[in-house]
Design a protein around this motif. Structure first.
Motif, PDB file in Angstrom:
ATOM      1  N   PHE A  59       0.836  -1.207   0.000  1.00 28.10           N
ATOM      2  CA  PHE A  59       0.000   0.000   0.000  1.00 28.10           C
ATOM      3  C   PHE A  59       0.872   1.258   0.000  1.00 28.10           C
ATOM      4  N   LYS A  70       1.144   3.964  -3.076  1.00 28.45           N
ATOM      5  CA  LYS A  70       0.868   5.388  -2.819  1.00 28.45           C
ATOM      6  C   LYS A  70       2.045   6.264  -3.221  1.00 28.45           C
ATOM      7  N   LYS A 129       2.150   7.995  -6.434  1.00 26.95           N
ATOM      8  CA  LYS A 129       1.233   9.133  -6.590  1.00 26.95           C
ATOM      9  C   LYS A 129       1.728  10.383  -5.870  1.00 26.95           C
ATOM     10  N   THR A 130       2.822  10.258  -5.143  1.00 21.73           N
ATOM     11  CA  THR A 130       3.299  11.348  -4.293  1.00 21.73           C
ATOM     12  C   THR A 130       4.261  12.261  -5.042  1.00 21.73           C
ATOM     13  N   ALA A 188      -0.987   3.859 -10.825  1.00 15.67           N
ATOM     14  CA  ALA A 188      -1.422   4.126  -9.451  1.00 15.67           C
ATOM     15  C   ALA A 188      -2.417   5.274  -9.376  1.00 15.67           C
ATOM     16  N   ARG A 189      -2.258   6.258 -10.237  1.00 12.49           N
ATOM     17  CA  ARG A 189      -3.136   7.434 -10.187  1.00 12.49           C
ATOM     18  C   ARG A 189      -4.558   7.131 -10.652  1.00 12.49           C
ATOM     19  N   THR A 240      -8.092   5.330  -6.107  1.00 12.87           N
ATOM     20  CA  THR A 240      -8.114   6.053  -4.838  1.00 12.87           C
ATOM     21  C   THR A 240      -7.250   5.275  -3.847  1.00 12.87           C
ATOM     22  N   ASN A 241      -6.874   5.895  -2.746  1.00 11.40           N
ATOM     23  CA  ASN A 241      -6.092   5.180  -1.734  1.00 11.40           C
ATOM     24  C   ASN A 241      -6.838   3.983  -1.143  1.00 11.40           C
ATOM     25  N   LEU A 267      -6.340   1.245  -3.596  1.00 11.57           N
ATOM     26  CA  LEU A 267      -4.978   0.710  -3.534  1.00 11.57           C
ATOM     27  C   LEU A 267      -4.825  -0.224  -2.336  1.00 11.57           C
ATOM     28  N   LYS A 268      -5.470   0.119  -1.231  1.00 11.78           N
ATOM     29  CA  LYS A 268      -5.395  -0.743  -0.045  1.00 11.78           C
ATOM     30  C   LYS A 268      -6.081  -2.082  -0.309  1.00 11.78           C
TER      31      LYS A 268
END
Length: 224
Positions: A168, A172, A175-176, A193-194, A197-198, A201-202
């Protein structure tokens, strides 16, 4: 003109020769086992949890592909992966060190995971319809392969059975932006990844961690 051509040709041959030498570096698993003192304090303890810059279990690297380990360490070294501790460690390694460590850890997991010849093959865990839709969205299996453990390119990671919280955090990170301590520079993975949503992704990370794979944390007999 001939002099210019000769100079360009000589430079080109020199660059090709350097590139060829770089590609010829062979990893020595036995040598790697003697160079992993900075690795075992985190990657040699089952369930060990990092606390900086985020809290998560450090990844299982025994059984991971050698070319992926090499690529990852070089990305830390170049700052393409922003993790202060890992970058400092990678900076201290030569190309030969990296090749030796990659050879060691790729073989370490295989030995630890050895099974009887007649053992039943690992069963593929079917995802829920919701998770399958998320996997299809970025076509994850097209790169990471069957059961997410047989990547189509050896420089891509095996994902099956990896710690969910690490996956996870890693996803993320693509996307950072504009964070000096967290982030990964990979145009393909950033694009993938973009799309999520988070929370999505989880969900992906939780499923991938539940899949049987080659990855292991092999406990060290002793610390050096």
């Amino acid at each position: 003109m001939n002099k210019l051509f000769t100079t360009i040709f000589a430079v080109t041959v020199s660059c090709v020769t350097v590139a060829s030498l770089a590609q010829e570096i062979k990893g020595d698993a036995k040598a790697g086992e003697t160079k992993n003192a900075m690795c075992i304090g985190c990657h040699g303890i089952q369930g060990y949890q990092a606390s900086f810059p985020e809290v998560y279990k450090v990844p299982k690297i025994s059984g991971q592909g050698a070319k992926y380990i090499t690529a990852a360490l070089n990305e830390y070294k170049k700052g393409e992966r922003k993790h202060p501790t890992m970058r400092a460690i990678a900076d201290s390694l030569t190309d030969q060190d990296i090749a030796d460590l990659a050879a060691h850890y790729s073989a370490d997991g295989v030995v630890a995971a050895a099974e009887p010849a007649k053992a039943e093959p690992a069963k593929i865990k079917e995802p829920s319809a919701e998770v399958q839709a998320l996997l299809n969205k970025a076509n994850c299996a097209s790169c990471h392969g069957a059961n997410f453990s047989k990547p189509i390119d050896p420089a891509y990671p095996k994902l099956g059975g990896q710690h969910a919280d690490y996956l996870f955090v890693a996803l993320k990170a693509y996307k950072t932006d504009n964070n000096p301590k967290v982030g990964r520079s990979n145009a393909i993975m950033a694009g993938m990844a973009r799309q999520y949503t988070n929370p999505e992704l989880k969900m992906l990370a939780n499923y991938l961690s539940s899949v049987d794979g080659d990855l292991k944390t092999v406990p060290q007999k002793k610390f050096r």
